[in-house]
Motif scaffolding. Structure first.
Motif, short mmCIF file in Angstrom:
data_model
loop_
_atom_site.label_atom_id
_atom_site.label_comp_id
_atom_site.label_asym_id
_atom_site.label_seq_id
_atom_site.Cartn_x
_atom_site.Cartn_y
_atom_site.Cartn_z
N SER A 139 49.72 30.51 25.03
CA SER A 139 50.74 31.52 25.22
C SER A 139 50.88 31.90 26.70
N LEU A 140 49.74 32.00 27.38
CA LEU A 140 49.75 32.34 28.82
C LEU A 140 50.48 31.25 29.62
N VAL A 141 50.20 29.99 29.30
CA VAL A 141 50.87 28.88 30.00
C VAL A 141 52.37 28.91 29.72
N GLU A 142 52.75 29.17 28.47
CA GLU A 142 54.18 29.28 28.14
C GLU A 142 54.84 30.40 28.94
N PHE A 143 54.17 31.54 28.99
CA PHE A 143 54.70 32.68 29.74
C PHE A 143 54.85 32.35 31.23
N MET A 144 53.83 31.74 31.81
CA MET A 144 53.84 31.49 33.25
C MET A 144 54.84 30.40 33.66
N THR A 145 55.33 29.63 32.67
CA THR A 145 56.34 28.61 32.96
C THR A 145 57.73 29.04 32.47
N SER A 146 57.85 30.28 32.00
CA SER A 146 59.11 30.73 31.40
C SER A 146 60.17 31.08 32.43
N GLY A 147 59.79 31.13 33.70
CA GLY A 147 60.73 31.44 34.77
C GLY A 147 60.01 31.37 36.09
N PRO A 148 60.74 31.53 37.20
CA PRO A 148 60.10 31.43 38.51
C PRO A 148 59.10 32.54 38.76
N VAL A 149 58.13 32.23 39.62
CA VAL A 149 57.16 33.21 40.08
C VAL A 149 57.29 33.31 41.60
N VAL A 150 56.85 34.42 42.17
CA VAL A 150 56.83 34.58 43.63
C VAL A 150 55.38 34.73 44.07
N VAL A 151 54.93 33.73 44.81
CA VAL A 151 53.53 33.62 45.20
C VAL A 151 53.38 34.04 46.66
N THR A 152 52.41 34.90 46.92
CA THR A 152 52.16 35.30 48.31
C THR A 152 50.67 35.20 48.63
N ALA A 153 50.38 34.92 49.88
CA ALA A 153 49.03 35.04 50.41
C ALA A 153 48.95 36.38 51.13
N LEU A 154 47.93 37.17 50.79
CA LEU A 154 47.76 38.50 51.38
C LEU A 154 46.53 38.51 52.26
N GLN A 155 46.62 39.26 53.35
CA GLN A 155 45.49 39.34 54.28
C GLN A 155 45.20 40.79 54.64
N GLY A 156 43.90 41.09 54.77
CA GLY A 156 43.48 42.43 55.20
C GLY A 156 41.99 42.58 55.00
N ASP A 157 41.43 43.69 55.48
CA ASP A 157 40.02 43.97 55.21
C ASP A 157 39.84 44.13 53.71
N ASN A 158 38.85 43.44 53.14
CA ASN A 158 38.54 43.61 51.72
C ASN A 158 39.76 43.37 50.83
N ALA A 159 40.60 42.40 51.22
CA ALA A 159 41.90 42.20 50.56
C ALA A 159 41.77 41.93 49.06
N ILE A 160 40.75 41.19 48.65
CA ILE A 160 40.63 40.81 47.23
C ILE A 160 40.47 42.06 46.37
N GLN A 161 39.51 42.90 46.70
CA GLN A 161 39.28 44.11 45.89
C GLN A 161 40.42 45.11 46.04
N ARG A 162 40.95 45.24 47.26
CA ARG A 162 42.07 46.18 47.46
C ARG A 162 43.27 45.79 46.60
N TYR A 163 43.55 44.48 46.52
CA TYR A 163 44.70 44.08 45.71
C TYR A 163 44.41 44.22 44.22
N ARG A 164 43.16 43.93 43.79
CA ARG A 164 42.80 44.17 42.38
C ARG A 164 43.02 45.65 42.03
N ASP A 165 42.61 46.55 42.94
CA ASP A 165 42.78 47.98 42.69
C ASP A 165 44.27 48.35 42.61
N LEU A 166 45.07 47.75 43.49
CA LEU A 166 46.51 48.04 43.51
C LEU A 166 47.19 47.52 42.24
N MET A 167 46.72 46.37 41.72
CA MET A 167 47.30 45.81 40.49
C MET A 167 47.01 46.70 39.28
N GLY A 168 45.79 47.18 39.17
CA GLY A 168 45.37 47.94 37.99
C GLY A 168 44.81 47.02 36.91
#
Ligand code: GDP
Length: 137
Positions: A60-89
């Protein structure tokens, strides 16, 4: 400085929420250092989510992720991985904190608006999945 991969998923792209989500990212102080809009093939989505292939929701996840375009970005910053996880929720928007991207824009636990890498090793692999050195600026 750390880098992480973000994906605005097909549900959010389809609802014209790309700009709102990128605004939240930039507003948090993270820098967008590479960006692509792409329609994943089935085999690409299967490969990207290979770690989940034994999960009941994989197909189901694969079907969803191919159901339309996605916008992919590379993010940079101090502690970017955890900061973005926190921002996502939280993965499930019903459990996501107020003000997070998923609380604001996700529909349910699968159609949850965004992806973000969860550790340095996965961030490196996921960034390499979508971007080459030339793409970063
Ligand atoms: P994330 O790191 O917060 O994205 O969560 P996971 O790595 O655990 O799961 C990857 C993606 O699979 C999630 O973002 C959802 O799109 C989807 N997903 C996770 N758990 C479930 C579930 O229980 N059911 C369904 N249908 N999809 C799920």
């Amino acid at each position: 400085m750390e880098r992480t991969l973000s994906i605005v998923k097909p549900d959010a792209v389809g609802k014209n929420l790309t700009g709102a989500i990128l605004e939240k990212i930039e507003g948090s102080g993270l820098q967008i250092i590479a960006l692509r809009r792409v329609l994943l093939s089935q085999s690409q989505a299967e490969a990207f989510y290979a770690v989940h292939r034994e999960r009941p929701f994989y197909k189901s996840l694969v079907e969803f992720m191919t159901s339309g375009p996605v916008v992919v970005t590379a993010l940079q910053g101090d502690n970017a991985i955890q900061r973005y996880r926190d921002l996502m929720g939280a993965t499930n928007p019903e459990e996501a904190a107020e003000g997070t991207i998923r609380k604001l824009y996700a529909s349910n636990i699968e159609n949850n608006a965004v992806h973000g890498s969860d550790a340095p090793e996965t961030a490196a692999a996921e960034l390499a999945f979508f971007f080459r050195d030339l793409d970063y600026a």
